[in-house]
Motif scaffolding. Structure first.
Motif, PDB file in Angstrom:
ATOM      1  N   MET A   1       0.739  -1.202   0.120  1.00  0.00           N
ATOM      2  CA  MET A   1      -0.306  -0.055  -0.062  1.00  0.00           C
ATOM      3  C   MET A   1       0.794   1.228  -0.147  1.00  0.00           C
ATOM      4  SD  MET A   1      -2.860   1.094   2.847  1.00  0.00           S
ATOM      5  CE  MET A   1      -3.636  -0.644   2.945  1.00  0.00           C
ATOM      6  N   PRO A   2       0.742   2.127  -1.004  1.00  0.00           N
ATOM      7  CA  PRO A   2       1.559   3.417  -0.869  1.00  0.00           C
ATOM      8  C   PRO A   2       1.304   4.116   0.335  1.00  0.00           C
ATOM      9  CG  PRO A   2       0.450   3.089  -3.329  1.00  0.00           C
ATOM     10  CD  PRO A   2      -0.196   2.130  -1.920  1.00  0.00           C
ATOM     11  N   LYS A   3       2.537   4.754   0.569  1.00  0.00           N
ATOM     12  CA  LYS A   3       2.459   5.432   1.874  1.00  0.00           C
ATOM     13  C   LYS A   3       2.854   6.909   1.575  1.00  0.00           C
ATOM     14  CE  LYS A   3       3.831   5.594   6.828  1.00  0.00           C
ATOM     15  NZ  LYS A   3       4.561   4.808   7.735  1.00  0.00           N
ATOM     16  N   PHE A   4       2.110   7.981   2.326  1.00  0.00           N
ATOM     17  CA  PHE A   4       2.408   9.437   1.942  1.00  0.00           C
ATOM     18  C   PHE A   4       2.537  10.232   3.141  1.00  0.00           C
ATOM     19  CE2 PHE A   4       0.593   7.695  -1.865  1.00  0.00           C
ATOM     20  CZ  PHE A   4       1.403   8.389  -2.812  1.00  0.00           C
ATOM     21  N   PHE A   5       3.153  11.416   3.546  1.00  0.00           N
ATOM     22  CA  PHE A   5       3.314  12.107   4.559  1.00  0.00           C
ATOM     23  C   PHE A   5       2.340  13.357   4.420  1.00  0.00           C
ATOM     24  CE2 PHE A   5       7.055   9.369   5.029  1.00  0.00           C
ATOM     25  CZ  PHE A   5       7.048   9.119   6.541  1.00  0.00           C
ATOM     26  N   VAL A   6       1.586  13.692   5.459  1.00  0.00           N
ATOM     27  CA  VAL A   6       0.663  15.078   5.373  1.00  0.00           C
ATOM     28  C   VAL A   6       0.948  15.721   6.690  1.00  0.00           C
ATOM     29  CG1 VAL A   6      -1.781  15.745   5.208  1.00  0.00           C
ATOM     30  CG2 VAL A   6      -0.911  13.951   3.711  1.00  0.00           C
ATOM     31  N   PRO A   7       1.132  16.877   6.510  1.00  0.00           N
ATOM     32  CA  PRO A   7       0.988  17.593   7.940  1.00  0.00           C
ATOM     33  C   PRO A   7      -0.309  17.694   8.478  1.00  0.00           C
ATOM     34  CG  PRO A   7       1.193  19.199   6.036  1.00  0.00           C
ATOM     35  CD  PRO A   7       1.352  17.634   5.423  1.00  0.00           C
ATOM     36  N   PRO A   8      -0.096  17.893   9.733  1.00  0.00           N
ATOM     37  CA  PRO A   8      -1.426  17.478  10.735  1.00  0.00           C
ATOM     38  C   PRO A   8      -2.659  18.596  10.388  1.00  0.00           C
ATOM     39  CG  PRO A   8       0.467  17.728  12.282  1.00  0.00           C
ATOM     40  CD  PRO A   8       1.064  18.077  10.763  1.00  0.00           C
ATOM     41  N   GLU A   9      -2.236  19.869   9.893  1.00  0.00           N
ATOM     42  CA  GLU A   9      -3.327  20.728   9.396  1.00  0.00           C
ATOM     43  C   GLU A   9      -4.086  20.398   8.073  1.00  0.00           C
ATOM     44  OE1 GLU A   9       0.730  22.484   8.074  1.00  0.00           O
ATOM     45  OE2 GLU A   9       0.011  21.442   9.558  1.00  0.00           O
ATOM     46  N   GLN A  10      -3.744  19.281   7.529  1.00  0.00           N
ATOM     47  CA  GLN A  10      -4.533  18.727   6.274  1.00  0.00           C
ATOM     48  C   GLN A  10      -5.105  17.492   6.686  1.00  0.00           C
ATOM     49  OE1 GLN A  10      -0.776  20.198   3.402  1.00  0.00           O
ATOM     50  NE2 GLN A  10      -1.913  18.266   2.789  1.00  0.00           N
ATOM     51  N   ILE A  11      -5.113  17.284   8.053  1.00  0.00           N
ATOM     52  CA  ILE A  11      -5.802  16.025   8.483  1.00  0.00           C
ATOM     53  C   ILE A  11      -7.151  16.431   9.259  1.00  0.00           C
ATOM     54  CG2 ILE A  11      -5.771  13.982  10.011  1.00  0.00           C
ATOM     55  CD1 ILE A  11      -2.964  13.879   9.284  1.00  0.00           C
ATOM     56  N   TYR A  12      -8.226  15.806   9.058  1.00  0.00           N
ATOM     57  CA  TYR A  12      -9.577  16.431   9.493  1.00  0.00           C
ATOM     58  C   TYR A  12     -10.347  15.257  10.241  1.00  0.00           C
ATOM     59  CZ  TYR A  12      -8.633  20.480   6.646  1.00  0.00           C
ATOM     60  OH  TYR A  12      -8.047  21.581   6.069  1.00  0.00           O
ATOM     61  N   ASP A  13     -11.322  15.274  10.786  1.00  0.00           N
ATOM     62  CA  ASP A  13     -12.049  14.242  11.366  1.00  0.00           C
ATOM     63  C   ASP A  13     -12.121  12.747  10.660  1.00  0.00           C
ATOM     64  OD1 ASP A  13     -12.182  15.887  13.751  1.00  0.00           O
ATOM     65  OD2 ASP A  13     -14.403  16.416  13.202  1.00  0.00           O
TER      66      ASP A  13
ATOM     67  N   ILE B   1      -1.385   6.812   5.144  1.00  0.00           N
ATOM     68  CA  ILE B   1      -1.034   8.362   5.353  1.00  0.00           C
ATOM     69  C   ILE B   1      -0.501   8.465   6.740  1.00  0.00           C
ATOM     70  CG2 ILE B   1      -1.557  10.799   5.491  1.00  0.00           C
ATOM     71  CD1 ILE B   1      -3.785  10.046   3.293  1.00  0.00           C
ATOM     72  N   CYS B   2       0.532   9.144   6.903  1.00  0.00           N
ATOM     73  CA  CYS B   2       1.085   9.360   8.249  1.00  0.00           C
ATOM     74  C   CYS B   2       1.068  10.737   8.515  1.00  0.00           C
ATOM     75  CB  CYS B   2       2.627   8.886   8.304  1.00  0.00           C
ATOM     76  SG  CYS B   2       3.581   8.895   9.801  1.00  0.00           S
ATOM     77  N   ASN B   3       0.846  11.214   9.703  1.00  0.00           N
ATOM     78  CA  ASN B   3       0.860  12.674  10.025  1.00  0.00           C
ATOM     79  C   ASN B   3       2.435  13.026  10.329  1.00  0.00           C
ATOM     80  OD1 ASN B   3       1.419  11.663  12.717  1.00  0.00           O
ATOM     81  ND2 ASN B   3      -0.044  12.474  13.796  1.00  0.00           N
ATOM     82  N   MET B   4       3.271  12.547  10.224  1.00  0.00           N
ATOM     83  CA  MET B   4       4.536  12.937  10.434  1.00  0.00           C
ATOM     84  C   MET B   4       4.953  12.878  11.880  1.00  0.00           C
ATOM     85  SD  MET B   4       5.435  15.950   7.894  1.00  0.00           S
ATOM     86  CE  MET B   4       5.043  15.841   6.086  1.00  0.00           C
ATOM     87  N   ASN B   5       4.124  12.312  12.841  1.00  0.00           N
ATOM     88  CA  ASN B   5       4.284  12.160  14.475  1.00  0.00           C
ATOM     89  C   ASN B   5       3.881  10.912  14.760  1.00  0.00           C
ATOM     90  OD1 ASN B   5       5.088  13.124  16.657  1.00  0.00           O
ATOM     91  ND2 ASN B   5       2.982  13.885  17.411  1.00  0.00           N
TER      92      ASN B   5
END
Length: 245
Positions: free
Chosen positions: A1-13, A40-44
């Protein structure tokens, strides 16, 4: 499964937005479609299992199916202080250090470093190193994107590393203290920092400075390793002793 990093401000409920180059990569290179799954990872250190809800080439909207802590991060941080080598060797060192669990990589200027970089050249290299770290983190499923810091001088690096649980210098002329011995007597660790010299190694004066600051030297075995081999070797040894059950 492809994995991507996204900053927390682009993650919603219940939704995550993927923008920029990653959105283009999903659409054009991977040719993914609505309904396809991705990670998807939130970088944290938190991962989200998702499926694509919509996409237009510039924005990919992913619906969250499940979320869970990342299991790929060690319980301690590892900082690699790498004296700058010649040519493109640092690219490989950054890539492999990220794959093997480094938390951050700090390029160091020591007396025998051959590259003499001005500020503009250092900034350009820093951008490339961090891009390499980002791609390596995606490829190997990290829970963070390790940072490649700005270049610093050797003395400053020693001062910065003193606060870590274990700090040591990889040194080919050390014959009494082994890496295994040092790690074996330090069971509870929260952070590890280690130094690797450039092609010409560390000068006697640099080793003496570290000794004065209480930072020991360790042997990596009976063979002398190249500078681009030493960091992956140490990271692999730490992983074997601390992570493999």
């Amino acid at each position: 499964m492809p994995k991507f990093f996204v900053p927390p401000e682009q993650i919603y409920d219940d939704e995550i937005l993927i923008l920029g180059e990653d959105a283009q990569h999903i659409t054009r290179s991977l040719r993914m479609r609505v309904g396809d799954q991705l990670l998807i990872c939130n970088m944290n250190k938190r991962d989200y299992e998702c499926h694509i809800a919509s996409m237009d080439g510039k924005v990919v909207k992913a619906e969250i199916i499940n979320s869970f802590p990342s299991v790929t991060e060690p319980e301690y941080k590892i900082i690699v202080y790498q004296c700058l080598p010649k040519s493109e060797k640092m690219d490989v060192i950054v890539q492999k250090s990220v794959e093997l669990g480094a938390t951050s990589i700090v390029p160091v200027i020591s007396s025998r470093c051959i590259p003499q970089l001005d500020k503009k050249a250092r900034e350009k290299r820093s951008e490339r190193f961090n891009r390499i770290a980002y791609e390596a983190a995606k490829q190997c499923g990290r829970g963070i994107v390790p940072r490649v810091e700005e270049c610093i001088d050797y003395a400053t690096a020693l001062e910065n590393a003193q606060s870590d649980s274990i700090t040591f210098i990889c040194y080919e002329n050390e014959h009494n203290q082994s890496l295994k011995g040092l790690l074996s007597v330090n069971k509870a660790i929260s952070s590890v920092s280690f130094f690797v010299g450039p092609e010409g190694g560390f000068s006697r004066e640099e080793i003496d400075l570290a000794t004065e600051m209480g930072i020991p030297t360790v042997s990596l075995g009976t063979r002398i390793l190249r500078t681009e081999t030493a960091s992956p070797f140490v990271l692999s040894a730490i992983s074997l002793m601390r992570e493999m059950k």
